[in-house]
Design an enzyme around this catalytic site. Structure first.
Site, PDB file in Angstrom:
ATOM      1  N   HIS A 107       0.866  -1.187   0.000  1.00 50.88           N
ATOM      2  CA  HIS A 107       0.000   0.000   0.000  1.00 50.88           C
ATOM      3  C   HIS A 107       0.900   1.233   0.000  1.00 50.88           C
ATOM      4  O   HIS A 107       2.149   1.100  -0.012  1.00 50.88           O
ATOM      5  CB  HIS A 107      -0.948  -0.026   1.201  1.00 50.88           C
ATOM      6  CG  HIS A 107      -0.256  -0.303   2.501  1.00 50.88           C
ATOM      7  ND1 HIS A 107       0.637   0.576   3.069  1.00 50.88           N
ATOM      8  CD2 HIS A 107      -0.294  -1.365   3.335  1.00 50.88           C
ATOM      9  CE1 HIS A 107       1.096   0.077   4.200  1.00 50.88           C
ATOM     10  NE2 HIS A 107       0.551  -1.121   4.387  1.00 50.88           N
ATOM     11  N   GLY A 160       1.853   3.147   2.204  1.00 55.60           N
ATOM     12  CA  GLY A 160       2.838   3.193   3.289  1.00 55.60           C
ATOM     13  C   GLY A 160       4.150   2.536   2.864  1.00 55.60           C
ATOM     14  O   GLY A 160       5.232   3.081   3.077  1.00 55.60           O
ATOM     15  N   HIS A 161       4.033   1.358   2.233  1.00 52.39           N
ATOM     16  CA  HIS A 161       5.245   0.683   1.741  1.00 52.39           C
ATOM     17  C   HIS A 161       5.935   1.531   0.678  1.00 52.39           C
ATOM     18  O   HIS A 161       7.163   1.638   0.650  1.00 52.39           O
ATOM     19  CB  HIS A 161       4.901  -0.664   1.098  1.00 52.39           C
ATOM     20  CG  HIS A 161       4.335  -1.684   2.043  1.00 52.39           C
ATOM     21  ND1 HIS A 161       3.027  -2.087   2.017  1.00 52.39           N
ATOM     22  CD2 HIS A 161       4.926  -2.398   3.031  1.00 52.39           C
ATOM     23  CE1 HIS A 161       2.827  -3.013   2.940  1.00 52.39           C
ATOM     24  NE2 HIS A 161       3.957  -3.219   3.576  1.00 52.39           N
ATOM     25  N   ARG A 203      -3.541  -5.532   6.369  1.00 53.49           N
ATOM     26  CA  ARG A 203      -4.688  -6.214   6.990  1.00 53.49           C
ATOM     27  C   ARG A 203      -5.978  -5.383   6.903  1.00 53.49           C
ATOM     28  O   ARG A 203      -7.061  -5.912   7.169  1.00 53.49           O
ATOM     29  CB  ARG A 203      -4.376  -6.577   8.441  1.00 53.49           C
ATOM     30  CG  ARG A 203      -3.337  -7.694   8.537  1.00 53.49           C
ATOM     31  CD  ARG A 203      -3.175  -8.245   9.939  1.00 53.49           C
ATOM     32  NE  ARG A 203      -2.392  -9.469   9.946  1.00 53.49           N
ATOM     33  CZ  ARG A 203      -1.078  -9.539  10.194  1.00 53.49           C
ATOM     34  NH1 ARG A 203      -0.405  -8.452  10.470  1.00 53.49           N
ATOM     35  NH2 ARG A 203      -0.457 -10.701  10.178  1.00 53.49           N
TER      36      ARG A 203
END
Ligand code: PAF
Length: 285
Positions: free
Chosen positions: A30, A32-33, A184
């Site tokens: 996502h 964030g990665h 998740r």
């Protein structure tokens, strides 16, 4: 961008490369990665992202089998942010025999909070990250602050084993409504997704109370504050594992009855289940 699946191909691809920066992931990427990859690019060397769902860090009852695996999409995303090399080994490649040699982090850091609810989790994380470090030999490795305790445990591992790698922390990426991005989150149904930002909101309430107490020098009952935050979550249908106010330096409870985040940096960490999905978050204070 190259994608390799074996350690031999990885080493071949990196031969002669100077100072790679590694972003270890379990895939299902996502924003964030992707922000971590962008941070890794600032380092200047080639950026390697690893994608490996690490069985060792899942307890038997956890979501290893249903953890989302989206390699093709992950590779497209990594390419779009300038990642140079993807290392996506099969389980047989990284663990050709059962991994009986393990890296065991110290209990005061790794058996509390997440470690108390997920026994063996940080041993699994440290073991795979040590192995990934041996494969990639990065000079920099980037981890998200969303997994604050993981970041601390890995920093300790790098320090105590004198690993020649700088551990760099990336800020937690959040959706507009405050929910920390996590692979998740994909498990959340529509109603759960609408409720999910309440975890971050609860942390903000704790943060505000700590800052207010610090301002006036009032005594702070950390246990009561944590209990109140957990009660709020419970009243909204969550099953919290913990909400904990801790020192940022060692994840132990603050010593002072009137902790001052200006002199003793704090962090409030939480883990709670919403339906079948367990979410974690934290906020530095
Ligand atoms: O944070 C994660 O995604 C994992 O714990 C990590 C660091 C990739 C190790 O499997």
């Amino acid at each position: 961008m190259r994608v390799v699946h074996t350690i031999a191909d990885l080493r071949h691809a990196l031969a002669g490369a100077r100072t790679p920066a590694l972003v270890p992931t379990m895939g299902s990427l996502h924003d964030g990665h992707l922000a971590l990859v962008k941070l890794a690019r600032e380092h200047g060397g080639p950026v390697v992202a690893s994608i490996f769902v690490n069985r060792l860090q899942f307890a038997p009852h956890e979501d290893f089998d249903r953890y989302p695996r989206t390699l093709e999409r992950d590779c497209e995303l990594l390419k779009s942010v300038g990642c140079n090399l993807v290392f996506a080994p099969a389980e047989q490649e990284l663990y050709p025999q059962p991994q009986t040699y393990k890296v065991q982090p110290p209990g005061d850091l790794a058996d509390v909070l997440e470690g108390a609810f997920r026994p063996g989790f940080f041993t699994g994380v440290c073991t795979v990250v040590m192995k990934l470090f041996q494969c990639v030999q990065p000079s920099v490795a980037v981890f998200g602050k969303k997994d604050f305790q993981q970041l601390m445990v890995l920093r300790g591992m790098a320090q105590q084993f004198a690993l020649p790698v700088e551990i760099v922390a990336g800020e937690t990426a959040r959706a507009d409504d405050g929910l920390a991005l996590s692979s998740r989150n994909a498990y959340l149904g529509e109603t759960e997704r609408a409720e999910a930002p309440q975890l971050a909101a609860t942390l903000h309430v704790v943060q505000a109370e700590v800052l207010a107490a610090a301002k006036t020098g009032a005594r702070l009952d950390a246990a009561a504050l944590e209990a109140q935050a957990m009660a709020t979550l419970r009243s909204r249908g969550w099953a919290p594992d913990y909400v904990a106010l801790r020192r940022r330096s060692d994840l132990q409870a603050p010593t002072a009855t009137a902790p001052d985040p200006a002199t003793e940096p704090l962090v409030v960490l939480a883990a709670a289940r919403l339906g079948k999905t367990r979410l974690i978050d934290n906020l530095e204070i």
